[in-house]
Design an enzyme around this catalytic site. Structure first.
Site, PDB file in Angstrom:
ATOM      1  N   ASP A  65       1.276  -1.655  -0.612  1.00  0.00           N
ATOM      2  CA  ASP A  65       0.207  -1.028  -0.037  1.00  0.00           C
ATOM      3  C   ASP A  65       0.341   0.577   0.052  1.00  0.00           C
ATOM      4  O   ASP A  65       1.528   1.102  -0.601  1.00  0.00           O
ATOM      5  CB  ASP A  65       0.212  -1.179   1.608  1.00  0.00           C
ATOM      6  CG  ASP A  65      -0.186  -2.608   1.838  1.00  0.00           C
ATOM      7  OD1 ASP A  65      -1.561  -2.778   1.837  1.00  0.00           O
ATOM      8  OD2 ASP A  65       0.545  -3.564   2.213  1.00  0.00           O
ATOM      9  N   TYR A  92      -8.632 -13.548  -4.925  1.00  0.00           N
ATOM     10  CA  TYR A  92      -8.746 -12.096  -4.554  1.00  0.00           C
ATOM     11  C   TYR A  92      -8.875 -11.430  -5.884  1.00  0.00           C
ATOM     12  O   TYR A  92      -7.782 -11.108  -6.236  1.00  0.00           O
ATOM     13  CB  TYR A  92      -7.782 -11.832  -3.694  1.00  0.00           C
ATOM     14  CG  TYR A  92      -7.613 -10.390  -2.968  1.00  0.00           C
ATOM     15  CD1 TYR A  92      -7.865  -9.364  -3.586  1.00  0.00           C
ATOM     16  CD2 TYR A  92      -7.483 -10.551  -1.637  1.00  0.00           C
ATOM     17  CE1 TYR A  92      -7.660  -8.300  -3.093  1.00  0.00           C
ATOM     18  CE2 TYR A  92      -7.481  -9.531  -0.895  1.00  0.00           C
ATOM     19  CZ  TYR A  92      -7.416  -8.310  -1.479  1.00  0.00           C
ATOM     20  OH  TYR A  92      -7.587  -6.950  -0.884  1.00  0.00           O
ATOM     21  N   GLU A 128      -9.144 -10.988   7.739  1.00  0.00           N
ATOM     22  CA  GLU A 128      -7.738 -10.666   7.106  1.00  0.00           C
ATOM     23  C   GLU A 128      -6.837 -10.100   8.041  1.00  0.00           C
ATOM     24  O   GLU A 128      -6.888  -9.083   8.276  1.00  0.00           O
ATOM     25  CB  GLU A 128      -8.000 -10.401   5.558  1.00  0.00           C
ATOM     26  CG  GLU A 128      -6.853 -10.410   4.815  1.00  0.00           C
ATOM     27  CD  GLU A 128      -6.938  -9.685   3.567  1.00  0.00           C
ATOM     28  OE1 GLU A 128      -8.036  -9.350   2.847  1.00  0.00           O
ATOM     29  OE2 GLU A 128      -6.014  -9.420   2.867  1.00  0.00           O
TER      30      GLU A 128
END
Lengths: 394, 269
Positions: free
Chosen positions: B60, B174, B49
């Protein structure tokens, strides 16, 4: 067309661009706001607090000396600077914190640039006895020290943000990271008509009281509608609050004033509508300052509250359909605006609002003599004394 | 069928789980990213990825924020990353997914991007700030180019949304292990395995778990249920710690090998 649509779109702008973890929460928030906004008990609590606590309605004041200075314009100031905490921001924080309590949230977070939204959030959180943490860029903490002290005095925790540009953009990133982490018990009070749906709509509804009052007051004073509405635009909440209730009054021209900073050509400005392109940031699609690679550009404005590379999606929509016009004035012109209003009317405007004041110089040159203007004086200038003093010596 | 789908098929035949390794493209340089990808392929990583650095990575934590910042500082951009994928494709058929925030893709143009990504050898897209509701245009462009569109499930996802997400996702789904941002954490949330098991009952598509995974024991436990495990910040940390050292590639490869090991021992199932 009624905007936003069910998914929060204003034409091609708006929407919900957030991590999956937040999607269920936004759905819940939207449902709660929709219900509350139709609930007489909630509306009554909101209106009572606006009246008894915040100090509404604010005056629509005919600025006669300022009008004489311009000769061609008849200027009315919508005095949001007279509200408790010194700016229009409290209209929105009362609405959102009431909703947070109703939803049983235990904690409120907010982002702030100039500190006005932070102070307004901390104030209402103190009143309603709910924990409050405010994310603020380290650079903004330096230039808005007075508001940092006010938030702390009100019992809020001010969290410095040192990433990226250390201003509003990055405090919003940090607030969203907190939110996604503490999603179950935390309510994020966004300070402007931006962010993912339902925020742009919800904040507009809370701030529309500005335009609703102004419209009634102006009609009562003059028997007609104004020729122009003028307001500063960072995220754009005071401008949207003023503009929205006049949307269908086709003869009323709307002008949003963005920050040209050191000049549009220098690249150091915050004019997302004037010089940006469509993009996605902080949960919404709107005009944005960005590089050819789609990276977000760091904005600049002497006014911390305008120092943001994006803008609320409904403004992008108004620009696209031609309902409002967006212009910009520089840092220097804004400082001149502070001086002008202080000397002619004895009113010291916030640097943000001074952008709108300063634009009247340009409008006066092209407007038909006798044109009437409602200017949203969104905040007062006490917080900016340090910046204004140092700005004079540049 | 693209490389991601093929990979999950062959893993299923061998009764193995996927190890997906994340790298921030361009940290410390795109050249090093290519070398690391090569080393990961040799080490047995199933899917790579590649993170496209973005100025405002709001999903993040500090580790990937810092890596993104370094990558942007050295001039990394989307066209450069696509060139690197092309370079990797000269010697590797390892599936590659790009993890990117939506704005760079939107600004590039969804159709042009999907076509160029495919031409460069990209197999899938993972976009953390693009929920299915806003993804219609991109999904269409990706279908046309046989690029997989990975979507997220999270602990807060409602059953109604899960259905939409499972329908729209291709390649894999995911599963975000926790409400929060990326970043290495110890342990795994108490109800994670039960939730993944529940999700697996609703779809035949592979479900891979990411966020917070940094230790072999976490990998082993999650792989008892999930079809794959995604490790990001822990690897990015190791890259950052070894930048400037001669043995960087070997050192990061060894680290990845220890994380991957529980998936290759025959006892885990």
């Amino acid at each position: 067309m009624k905007v936003p649509d069910q998914q929060g779109h204003f034409g091609k702008y708006g929407g919900q661009y957030v991590p999956e973890t937040l999607m269920a929460l936004l759905e819940d928030l939207e449902k709660n706001f929709r219900q509350s906004w139709q609930d007489p008990a909630y509306k009554k609590a909101f209106k009572t607090l606006l009246r008894e606590y915040a100090g509404r309605p604010t005056n629509l004041y005919e600025a006669q000396r300022l009008s004489r200075y311009f000769e061609t314009l008849k200027v009315y100031l919508k005095r949001e600077d007279m509200l408790h905490t010194g700016a229009h921001k409290i209209n929105n924080t009362i609405g959102q914190v009431l909703l947070a309590k109703r939803m049983g949230k235990k904690r409120v977070i907010a982002e702030t640039g100039a500190g006005q939204h932070g102070v307004a959030t901390a104030t209402v959180c103190a009143l309603m006895d709910i924990r409050c943490e405010v994310y603020m860029g380290a650079e903004d903490i330096e230039r808005q020290a007075l508001n940092v002290d006010r938030m702390r005095l009100l019992g809020a925790k001010v969290v410095p943000v040192n990433s990226g540009s250390r201003t509003l953009k990055d405090s919003m990133n940090e607030a969203i990271r907190d939110w996604v982490t503490n999603v179950r018990d935390t309510f994020y009070v966004i300070g402007t008509v931006a962010g993912p749906h339902p925020y742009p709509w919800m904040v507009r509804e809370f701030q529309a009281v500005i335009g609703q009052e102004a419209r009634t007051q102006f009609l009562k004073k003059t028997g007609k509608l104004p020729d122009y509405l003028v307001a500063c635009v960072g995220g754009g909440s005071n401008a949207m609050g003023l503009f929205h209730p006049f949307f269908n009054d086709k003869g009323v021209r709307m002008i949003g004033v963005e920050a040209a900073g050191r000049g549009i050509k220098t690249g150091q400005h915050s004019a997302a509508l004037g010089a940006g392109a469509a993009g996605v940031l902080h949960g919404t699609k709107s005009k944005l300052l960005q590089t050819p690679d789609g990276q977000i550009v760091i904005a600049h404005s002497i006014a911390a509250g305008l120092d943001y590379p994006g803008v609320g999606p409904e403004h992008s929509y108004y620009q696209q359909i031609g309902r409002a016009e967006y212009v910009s004035v520089t840092d220097q012109e804004a400082i001149s605006g502070v001086h002008l209003l202080s000397r002619t009317e004895g009113v010291i405007p916030a640097l943000e609002s001074a952008h709108a004041v300063s634009y009247l110089e340009k409008l006066a040159k092209k407007a038909k003599p006798g044109s009437s203007v409602i200017l949203c004086l969104s905040g007062r200038g006490d917080k900016d004394m340090g910046t204004i003093k140092s700005g004079q010596s540049i | 069928m693209n490389r991601i789908e093929k990979k999950f098929q062959s893993l299923a035949v061998r009764k193995q789980k996927a190890f997906i390794a994340f790298l921030t493209a361009g940290d410390p340089s795109l050249r090093k990213t290519e070398e690391l990808a090569f080393a990961f392929d040799k080490a047995g990583v199933d899917i790579i990825e590649l993170g496209v650095p973005f100025s405002d990575p709001l999903a993040d934590g500090p580790t990937i924020q810092a890596a993104s910042y370094r990558a942007l500082q050295n001039g990394t951009n989307l066209p450069g990353i696509l060139t690197s994928v092309k370079n990797i494709r000269k010697w590797s058929q390892m599936p590659i997914a790009l993890m990117t925030y939506y704005n760079p893709v939107f600004h590039f143009g969804e159709k042009q991007f999907a076509a160029q990504a495919k031409a460069s050898g990209v197999d899938g897209l993972i976009i953390p700030d693009l929920p299915v509701e806003e993804a219609g245009g991109l999904i269409a462009a990706c279908r046309e180019n046989d690029v997989a569109t990975v979507f997220f499930l999270s602990p807060t996802t409602t059953p109604a949304r899960a259905k939409k997400i499972m329908a729209a996702a291709t390649g894999f789904i995911y599963y975000v292990s926790l409400a929060g941002v990326t970043g290495a954490r110890a342990g795994i949330p108490a109800d994670l395995l039960a939730k993944v098991r529940q999700a697996k009952r609703l779809t035949a598509k592979p479900i891979c778990v990411g966020f917070g995974i940094s230790q072999p024991d976490q990998v082993r436990r999650i792989a008892t249920i999930a079809d794959g495990v995604i490790v990001g910040s822990a690897i990015v940390n190791r890259v950052a710690q070894t930048t400037g050292q001669n043995n960087q590639i070997q050192s990061v490869r060894d680290f990845v090998a220890t994380l991957l090991k529980p998936l290759r021992s025959p006892t885990h199932d």
